[in-house]
Design an enzyme around this catalytic site. Structure first.
Site, short mmCIF file in Angstrom:
data_model
loop_
_atom_site.label_atom_id
_atom_site.label_comp_id
_atom_site.label_asym_id
_atom_site.label_seq_id
_atom_site.Cartn_x
_atom_site.Cartn_y
_atom_site.Cartn_z
CD1 TRP A 100 -34.64 45.99 -6.14
CD2 TRP A 100 -36.83 45.03 -6.31
NE1 TRP A 100 -35.12 45.73 -7.32
CE2 TRP A 100 -36.33 45.23 -7.36
CE3 TRP A 100 -38.19 44.62 -5.92
CZ2 TRP A 100 -37.17 45.15 -8.72
CZ3 TRP A 100 -38.78 44.39 -7.04
CH2 TRP A 100 -38.55 44.72 -8.49
CG ASP A 167 -33.56 40.83 -2.34
OD1 ASP A 167 -33.03 40.00 -3.00
OD2 ASP A 167 -34.52 41.58 -2.72
CE LYS A 191 -33.61 41.53 -11.22
NZ LYS A 191 -34.21 41.88 -10.11
C1 LIG Z 1 -35.38 42.08 -9.23
C2 LIG Z 1 -35.40 42.13 -7.88
C3 LIG Z 1 -36.50 41.65 -6.90
C4 LIG Z 1 -37.92 41.15 -7.40
O1 LIG Z 1 -37.66 39.96 -7.94
P1 LIG Z 1 -39.05 39.41 -8.59
O2 LIG Z 1 -38.60 37.96 -8.94
O3 LIG Z 1 -39.59 39.91 -9.80
O4 LIG Z 1 -40.16 39.17 -7.48
C5 LIG Z 1 -36.33 41.72 -5.50
N1 LIG Z 1 -35.10 42.33 -5.10
C6 LIG Z 1 -34.09 42.58 -5.91
C7 LIG Z 1 -32.71 43.11 -5.24
C8 LIG Z 1 -34.16 42.33 -7.28
O5 LIG Z 1 -33.04 42.99 -7.96
#
Ligand SMILES: *Cc1c(COP(=O)(O)O)cnc(C)c1O
Length: 354
Positions: A100, A167, A191
């Site tokens: 990511w 993030d 998540k």
């Molecule tokens: C799943 C995830 C993403 C991507 O998320 P999307 O909503 O599918 O764009 C980005 N960063 C992390 C840490 C993730 O676990």
């Protein structure tokens, strides 16, 4: 029978949230209308949005500190570019701790210079780099707090004068942190907060408005703030379900209460991984994630037996990401200690057979 769902995302949510969400689809607040057919400008939905936004700020302990919460669309992946669009004037620092981060770096490079301050690519992201130097004069430093795929998590965040962007898609609301050390936090809902379709952005207003480029309205945080996260039709259902989950978390006692449970779950699982000769942990011990535990089975010949035992016990979603292989147990907030116990029982049963 309800399964024990260890899926990495979209993932488990509290059972009562599923129930309330399904009720609202049929009849929202006793209105005789479905949540899905009412105007997003109606009083009832505006209240949902406002409640979700203020719960996010409250749970993170950021009230009165100059932060705004937004529920946007396009996933966390959209934030990879929005962050750079809104904040990157000349150069930004990125810590590369996995897939990511790698993707966020790729987007940022479209807008300016990107300095990789550290990377754990050399060991397929088994660890979190430490002791790296952060150069002066960065527009911001970007981190990924939890690496969903590799199962590592930043335990100690660096000190820096640069605005800190994080993030937190896979560990937001899971542990106590001083959230005011961050200037911008983003997290895809699916998540640890809700269904896919909305992304929480919590941003300190004072860091915005400093880049010289023009920003398209939909990608401009200031536009979304000025419209109270209703610049266009928001993702009404994902926002509603996120609100229910945040309410559930608050009623439980907030982040402090869930952190305690999350640590118990992680301890239970990792102690089995460490004790068992049949399983090997993937990530370095000191950097292991409380949310996503990655491990391998030492003898590939045992895999079929183990997989059959998992199925028999009603365990779902334990396969590792294709870039790591092995197994990954995602233990987000809504995962009960009992479900982790069921998994650990299967693992120790495997040990007796192996
Ligand atoms: C799943 C995830 C993403 C991507 O998320 P999307 O909503 O599918 O764009 C980005 N960063 C992390 C840490 C993730 O676990």
């Amino acid at each position: 029978m309800k399964k024990h769902n260890f899926s990495a995302g979209p993932c488990i949510l509290p059972q009562e949230v599923f129930l309330k969400a399904s009720e609202a689809v049929m009849d929202f607040n006793g209105s005789g209308l479905s949540l899905l057919e009412i105007s997003h400008r109606s009083k009832d939905f505006v209240e949902v949005m406002e409640t979700a936004r203020s719960l996010a700020i409250e749970l993170l302990g950021l009230e009165g500190k100059g932060y705004k919460a937004l529920f946007l669309q396009g996933g966390a992946s959209m934030e990879f570019l929005m962050v750079a669009y809104n904040l990157l004037e000349s150069k930004a620092g990125y810590l590369n701790t996995g897939t990511w981060s790698d993707k966020s770096i790729k987007e940022a490079k479209l807008f300016g210079e990107v300095l990789e301050v550290g990377s754990s690519k050399d060991e397929n992201f088994k660890y979190i780099p430490k002791g790296y130097t952060i150069p002066e004069g960065l527009d911001y430093l970007h981190l990924t707090s939890n690496n969903t795929i590799f199962g590592t998590q930043i335990k100690k965040f660096p000190n820096t004068d640069a605005p800190l962007v994080c993030d937190m898609s896979s560990d937001i609301f899971s542990r106590q942190l001083d959230f005011s050390q961050f200037d911008l936090i983003y997290a895809g809902a699916q998540k640890n907060m809700g269904p896919a379709g909305t992304t929480l952005v919590v941003v300190k207003e004072e860091i915005l408005g400093k880049v010289s480029r023009q920003i398209p309205s939909m990608l401009d945080y200031k536009v979304h703030i000025s419209k109270d996260s209703m610049f266009n039709t928001p993702a009404v259902f994902p926002v509603y379900v996120s609100m229910l989950t945040l309410q559930w978390l608050k009623d439980l006692g907030g982040i402090a209460a869930i952190e305690e449970i999350n640590e118990k779950k992680a301890r239970l699982l990792y102690s089995e991984v460490d004790l068992s000769p049949v399983f090997d942990g993937y990530a370095n011990k000191e950097d292991r994630s409380t949310m996503n535990a990655t491990f391998n089975i030492s003898d590939d010949k045992l895999k079929d037996t183990f997989d059959a035992m998992l199925k028999e016990a009603g365990i779902n979603g334990l396969n590792g990401h294709r870039s790591v292989g092995g197994y990954r147990a995602s233990m987000y907030n809504a995962m009960s200690l009992e479900s982790v116990g069921v998994l650990v029982d299967v693992m120790s049963e495997m040990e007796r057979k192996g």
